[in-house]
Scaffold this active site. Sequence first.
Site, PDB file in Angstrom:
ATOM      1  N   ASP A 271       0.869  -1.176   0.000  1.00 29.39           N
ATOM      2  CA  ASP A 271       0.000   0.000   0.000  1.00 29.39           C
ATOM      3  C   ASP A 271       0.911   1.233   0.000  1.00 29.39           C
ATOM      4  O   ASP A 271       2.136   1.129   0.164  1.00 29.39           O
ATOM      5  CB  ASP A 271      -0.965  -0.005   1.193  1.00 29.39           C
ATOM      6  CG  ASP A 271      -2.202   0.855   0.895  1.00 29.39           C
ATOM      7  OD1 ASP A 271      -2.109   1.742   0.013  1.00 29.39           O
ATOM      8  OD2 ASP A 271      -3.252   0.660   1.520  1.00 29.39           O
TER       9      ASP A 271
HETATM   10  C1  BGC Z   1      -5.047   3.151  -0.069  1.00 24.82           C
HETATM   11  C2  BGC Z   1      -5.129   2.120  -1.172  1.00 24.82           C
HETATM   12  C3  BGC Z   1      -4.901   2.766  -2.513  1.00 24.82           C
HETATM   13  C4  BGC Z   1      -3.555   3.462  -2.495  1.00 24.82           C
HETATM   14  C5  BGC Z   1      -3.196   4.076  -3.830  1.00 24.82           C
HETATM   15  C6  BGC Z   1      -3.820   4.039  -0.180  1.00 24.82           C
HETATM   16  O1  BGC Z   1      -3.930   5.127   0.648  1.00 24.82           O
HETATM   17  O2  BGC Z   1      -5.059   2.497   1.184  1.00 24.82           O
HETATM   18  O3  BGC Z   1      -6.367   1.482  -1.121  1.00 24.82           O
HETATM   19  O4  BGC Z   1      -4.988   1.841  -3.533  1.00 24.82           O
HETATM   20  O5  BGC Z   1      -3.579   4.474  -1.510  1.00 24.82           O
HETATM   21  O6  BGC Z   1      -3.955   5.199  -4.126  1.00 24.82           O
END
Ligand code: BGC
Length: 745
Positions: A271
């Site tokens: 993530d």
């Molecule tokens: C989120 C993810 C997301 C990623 C990319 C993170 O803050 O938890 O779900 O895919 O950002 O945008």
Amino acid sequence: MNKKRTGMKMSISSDKEVAKRVKALLKKMSLEEKIGQLNQVGGADFAPGPKAEDQIRKGGAGSVLWLNDTKRFNELQKIAVEESPSGIPLLFALDVIHGYHTIFPVPLAMASSWDPNVPEKSQTVAAKEARAAGLHWTFGPMLDICRDARWGRIVEGAGEDPYLGAAMAAAQVRGFQGNDISNPERMLACAKHFAGYGYSDGGRDYDPVYLSETQLRNIVLPPFKAAVKAGVATFMSAYMDLNDVPASGNRWLLRQVLRKEWGFGGFVVSDAFAVANMVIQGHARDRLDAALRGIKAGLNMDMSSYTYTEGMVKLVKNGLLKVSEIEELVRPILALKIKMGLFENPYVDEGLLEKVIALPEHRQISRWSAQRSMVLLRNEGGLLPLSKDLKNVAVIGPLADSMEATEGSWMVFGHKPAVVTVLQGIRAKLPGAQVTYSPGPEIRRDIPSWFESMMAGEVRKPAQSPEEAEAAFQAALETARAADQVIMVLGETDLMAGEAASRASLDLPGRQEELLKAVAALGKPVVLVLLNGRPLSVNWAAEHIPAILEAWEPGTEGGHAVADILFGDVNPGGKLPVSFPRKGSHAPLYYARNLTHSPEGSPMYNPRYWDGLPVPLYPFGYGLSYTTFEFSNLKVSKSKVKVGKSVTVSVDVTNTGKVTGDEVAQLYIHQKWGTDTRPMRELKGFERITLQPRETKKVTFRLGPDELQYWSTNAGKWIQDATEFDIWVGADSTATLHADLKVVN
Ligand code: BGC
């Protein structure tokens, strides 16, 4: 070079061919370039780090995210392909969660359809539009089972149940990827957040998660396993600590479960910033240590924290890491780029997007998805459907004309809303009527989130003063007073659910309930439409407002879909994928609990709380229709079956009302005794069917080892007991039509 790439369903020979090409690439790549493939560069201003072009030019980037600009994709791709040493194309990634240009209902809503065609068709369109824009890879589907409605990200998943969640997971993967990822209208899917994120302590986003292996295997992991089975290309590791180990450095999850047990052959991205965050979380000593932990755990790609590019050469020099370990992580990334055909076709046609988003069927599918996703919660005295002859309708509430609340979460990165609000939908349905509108007092979060500053088009107005709010309250009452029919549109704004959007209470925010009560006191017929991304404890409304429609965050065509249902052009058939608690403090609340020594009805029964029972306001699987249904003739093909063998369960469903409608037949089981205690009910089959008035259809389910086995704490493995089962089939998780089944050795 073989031009014919066949994607996910590749024959052995083409798999061999891909492996050969990967080997050849690895041979010519420098160590820095190999590490570069494991680096995902943030393309937005808020993402710190070296300039994207510089990283790409030297072969230091495998993927770019947070960029949504077709022209820029081609510019960066040109640098990667023509200027970087080995010319390896980039993967462009973005969160396309429930639509790219045409927006579909949020995933929690799509799960309410209990129809896997809904997410499959919606994500097919999402992929087609996103690919036309130049994107290759979406960070979806989000598969976190959540039993705590306080958690804001419940909106992104399929709710509380692993069986329904697994069906929705597979459908979304099929939608995004199809069965051939070399198809230029499909995109790579990403099963996230692996794993346990929906179980954060107290529903507080990012907080630690403690789950037993039994809970993980029986509840949390099934949707992820279903995604692997459906061929999902990538995974994303979660942010939080799972049993004290951050998911991004969790070897058990990434190596043992995902690769060894499930045979996953794609790659895993962290993530955002999650590798470096292992330092903040108090797990890694420093960034170098974080990189090492990520790699050793089997985490292929670092999303934008640059620990891999910063530290890996050093780790190799220090003898802490072998080049072969790096190559092992690079291989599936290169393989997917080859399988997608990116080496042959790295660029996007810059004129394509305009043509694709203009296709009328995209909006039609959005409207259809929204219609099928809505759940009728109450309809006393058959107030709904309303007559189209109404002459004077008041539409009241802060969300009635809100584009943001209608489209819902994840409308980031330059998205331009093209949405039909509920007010617009009602006006379009009643061209000859006077439809007045008054928003009432505004609603907003008590504490804004970091995301509010970066959301496109989310430049929020300054807060209303108490005097302004009072004036808006009175104006709404005046508007209601002058009408024959009132439609209230209440709930939560888009930023009240989603990431960093947890809350302690599940009440309607702000003065909405006060306004609802004041409007109801006028004595007019009132319909309540809810726009929200999580269950809300609308206890008062559930007793006093005759008609309530849960519309969720329904997407681009949401306003039309609401009007279609309110005025009877469509008969609602959605069902709740999550229990509605009466209070935030009743969370976690879910139907598949174990029995206790003191169940309700037993002589020594003790209420669980003395200040109000934690029974749901609306149970899992619940939803009404404009017609009525009867379940009868429940039959199990054999009363006794051997372990490992299957039976069929059939039931007749009859439409006993006057209009055509949809019902979802739901099969629940309960293992009466065995090696471990099992939940008092578990969903093990469902089917949504359409019935004409007086029509009867037989629905048949298969019950076999897949449905009857479970991960046992006592046995430490998957088992199927020789035991007895209760079986129920009906319209929700409180179904009463019952049969027995014996399983013998
Ligand atoms: C989120 C993810 C997301 C990623 C990319 C993170 O803050 O938890 O779900 O895919 O950002 O945008």
